[in-house]
Design an enzyme around this catalytic site. Structure first.
Site, mmCIF file in Angstrom:
data_model
loop_
_atom_site.group_PDB
_atom_site.id
_atom_site.type_symbol
_atom_site.label_atom_id
_atom_site.label_comp_id
_atom_site.label_asym_id
_atom_site.label_seq_id
_atom_site.Cartn_x
_atom_site.Cartn_y
_atom_site.Cartn_z
ATOM 1 N N ARG A 1 -5.495 4.072 5.116
ATOM 2 C CA ARG A 1 -5.795 3.280 4.075
ATOM 3 C C ARG A 1 -6.528 1.904 4.280
ATOM 4 O O ARG A 1 -5.305 1.124 4.647
ATOM 5 C CB ARG A 1 -5.135 3.421 2.748
ATOM 6 N N ASP B 1 4.889 -2.039 -4.274
ATOM 7 C CA ASP B 1 3.676 -2.652 -3.503
ATOM 8 C C ASP B 1 2.870 -3.491 -4.418
ATOM 9 O O ASP B 1 3.617 -3.810 -5.603
ATOM 10 C CB ASP B 1 2.770 -1.274 -3.129
#
Ligand SMILES: *[C@@H]1O[C@H](CO)[C@@H](O)[C@H](O)[C@H]1NC(C)=O
Ligand SMILES: *[C@@H]1O[C@H](CO)[C@@H](O)[C@H](O)[C@H]1NC(C)=O
Ligand SMILES: *[C@@H]1O[C@H](CO)[C@@H](O)[C@H](O)[C@H]1NC(C)=O
Length: 557
Positions: free
Chosen positions: A177, A457
């Site tokens: 990613r 996150d």
């Protein structure tokens, strides 16, 4: 071959030429080679203008939503894409057929080894929201992937030896990613401007590893974050074509799964798959970011105030509608519909609490399986067994063949009405506590942070500050005290939380980061200022440019 010049390119990131780990030979100088730099500069010069236009479009949409006259809905100009039942995604690529359990985490060397050693099919290796984008994290992330793919990742620390227990090719399939369109990499300047972080992360990885991965029988695979419009997916697709042509790799070799983690993108799921077409490997439900985006985009409208964060769940009407729409569309177009993250981590010192947490994970995975997802995410290797166990019930590698045909209307995606939803003082406190703890760690260079037994996150801090902005902005009444949420109230609780965190801090040298986090947080939670992203707001604090740029004639070829 196109000629790229490195005139007007400045490299301000340190290129260590000694390895960071014992028994590792690779250094940043081996990944930031002249060839790799030329490649990312080519991408940036070709596509940066479009990137900036697309980012600007997001603000235009926001203004329209804020005006109250425009309601998010399906685009009339792409009706032909939605109405045409004949097109599908490409045949599934090797290593991406069974994705029943995907583990996620930043490309930190020990975490990378642990992820590759875990009992999962695929691994989302993250340069975005679970990584703090310091130069060192980003460039060593590339070093670590380079080494993993070449079976030279094993390393020792004074405490422990880390070793891949299988060859890379037999390990879970890596899906990288890159950072989102909104981010830049400030340590590389092209024509006086920082380079797009997305193109940098994608480009360096692709340049070195695409051929090698194909040789191994898999391929260059990606997860694409935070898009808000199908033309943002088209930009990726254009980049993929240029990149494949540049290296002489057949078009359609790359695969990319798009995270549907913004509210506007939920209205353009089919268009996003369509734009990527031969490169598409499906969509994913990015739940925390999706909540963040929903609050962000609807923040100024009354009637969309969300309650305390623990009351916003996957079964809330707007979340359920989003999941159902995603599964319908992915399966109609013959691509994967991936589920969301189980953020839980094992609770080692409390068996009872641990059991309850693990049961919660299992229930959530069962819901995903029965809805029709083809696989789901875990943040910790210890959770893989639960996810595997649940998704084994498919009896097949995926359930793409099953098109459930849920009825979802455009307004269902906006139904933020949560039965029994309330806002409380404790809700404010929890948001501030999690937000500050996350930002403190991020500023220290850690983007993957265990807080209250959840692996958090950046989305967690984003949800926190957006909720507070929204509660202040709409003068919400607290259920416990009957008080109205005001800027002074949130400031007061912020101050208390900072004091509480400092009082229990075991690392006084990090207290300055708690205070710095609070300084950035305050205008946001007072509802006085709204930043698009905390990560861009805080980025300058972690940028560490060299005084003198690297002499580019010293780069390896
Ligand atoms: C990036 O795009 C902006 C806006 O179009 C432009 O001003 C700038 O020169 C571009 N930078 C590069 C390196 O192409
Ligand atoms: C929200 O849901 C409740 C319970 O289903 C319903 O009574 C109420 O009218 C709904 N409100 C809105 C604004 O849709
Ligand atoms: C708190 O919420 C409950 C349940 O929704 C409601 O009955 C009660 O009136 C609320 N109290 C206040 C002070 O808003």
């Amino acid at each position: 071959m196109v000629k790229v010049t490195l005139d007007n390119v400045q490299l301000l990131g340190k290129l260590d030429s000694t390895p960071l780990f014992t028994n590792s030979k690779t250094t940043p100088a081996d990944v930031l080679t002249k060839g790799a730099l030329e490649f990312v500069v080519l991408l940036h010069r070709t596509f940066n203008k479009t990137r900036l236009q697309l980012l600007d479009n997001r603000q235009k949409v926001q203004k329209k939503i804020d005006s109250g006259e425009y309601k998010l809905g399906y685009l009339p100009e792409t009706k032909f894409i939605r109405d045409d039942p004949t097109w599908t995604g490409p045949p599934l690529s090797p290593g991406l057929i069974d994705r029943s359990t995907e583990i996620t985490g930043p490309p930190v060397r020990n975490m990378l080894v642990n992820a590759l050693n875990s009992d999962v099919k695929t691994y989302m290796t993250d340069f975005e929201d679970s990584a703090s984008p310091t130069w060192e994290n980003m460039i060593y992330g590339q070093v670590n992937l380079y080494d993993a793919i070449r079976d030279q990742i094993d390393f020792d620390t004074p405490k422990k030896s880390y070793k891949l227990n299988k060859r890379f090719i037999e390990s879970p399939t890596v899906i990288v990613r890159p950072r989102g369109w909104h981010l830049v990499e400030a340590h590389v300047l092209v024509d006086g401007e920082p380079i797009s972080a997305s193109m940098f992360d994608f480009g360096i990885y692709f340049y070195h590893n695409a051929r090698k991965l194909i040789e191994l029988g898999k391929g260059p695979y990606f997860y694409l974050p935070k898009m808000e419009h199908h033309l943002e997916a088209k930009l990726w697709n254009d980049i993929f074509n240029v990149a494949q042509d540049y290296l002489g790799i057949q078009r359609g070799t790359i695969r990319a799964t798009v995270l549907i983690e913004t509210l506007p993108a939920a209205y353009q799921m089919e268009e996003i798959i369509y734009q990527l077409r031969t490169h598409s490997s499906g969509l994913n439900c990015g739940r925390w970011d999706y909540i963040f985006s929903t609050i962000k985009r609807l923040r100024n409208l009354p009637g969309h105030v969300l309650p305390n964060r623990d009351q916003v769940t996957m079964t809330s009407p707007f979340m359920n509608a989003y999941v159902e729409r995603l599964i319908n569309i992915c399966h109609s177009r013959q691509v994967h519909a991936m589920g969301g993250m189980a953020a839980q981590i094992p609770i080692k010192d409390d068996a009872k609490k641990n059991e309850a947490a693990m049961l919660k994970v299992r229930k959530d995975k069962e819901r995903e399986l029965s809805k029709g997802h083809d696989g789901s995410w875990v943040a910790h290797p210890a959770l893989a067994a639960i996810c595997n166990d649940v998704f084994n019930n498919m009896g097949t590698a995926n359930q793409i063949y099953w098109i459930p045909n849920y009825e979802v209307s455009a307004s269902d995606l906006l139904n933020t009405n949560i039965t029994g939803g309330i806002v409380t003082t404790d809700g404010i406190r929890v948001n501030l506590d999690i937000g500050l703890q996350y930002m403190e760690a991020w500023l220290r260079g850690s983007g993957c942070v265990p807080i209250n037994y959840l692996m958090e996150d950046a989305a967690t801090a984003e949800v926190s500050r957006c909720q507070l902005y929204q509660w202040v902005h709409h003068k919400v009444k607290l259920n416990d005290s009957g008080e109205i949420v005001t800027p002074d109230l949130t400031s007061k609780i912020l101050k208390e939380q900072v004091e509480a965190l400092i009082a229990k801090s075991k690392t006084p040298e990090n207290n300055k980061y708690i205070e710095l986090a609070a300084k950035y947080f305050e205008p946001e939670i007072r509802g006085e200022h709204f930043s698009e992203f905390l990560t861009t707001l805080l980025y300058d604090e972690i940028v560490t440019p060299l005084d003198k740029p690297v002499d580019l004639s010293t780069l390896k070829p």
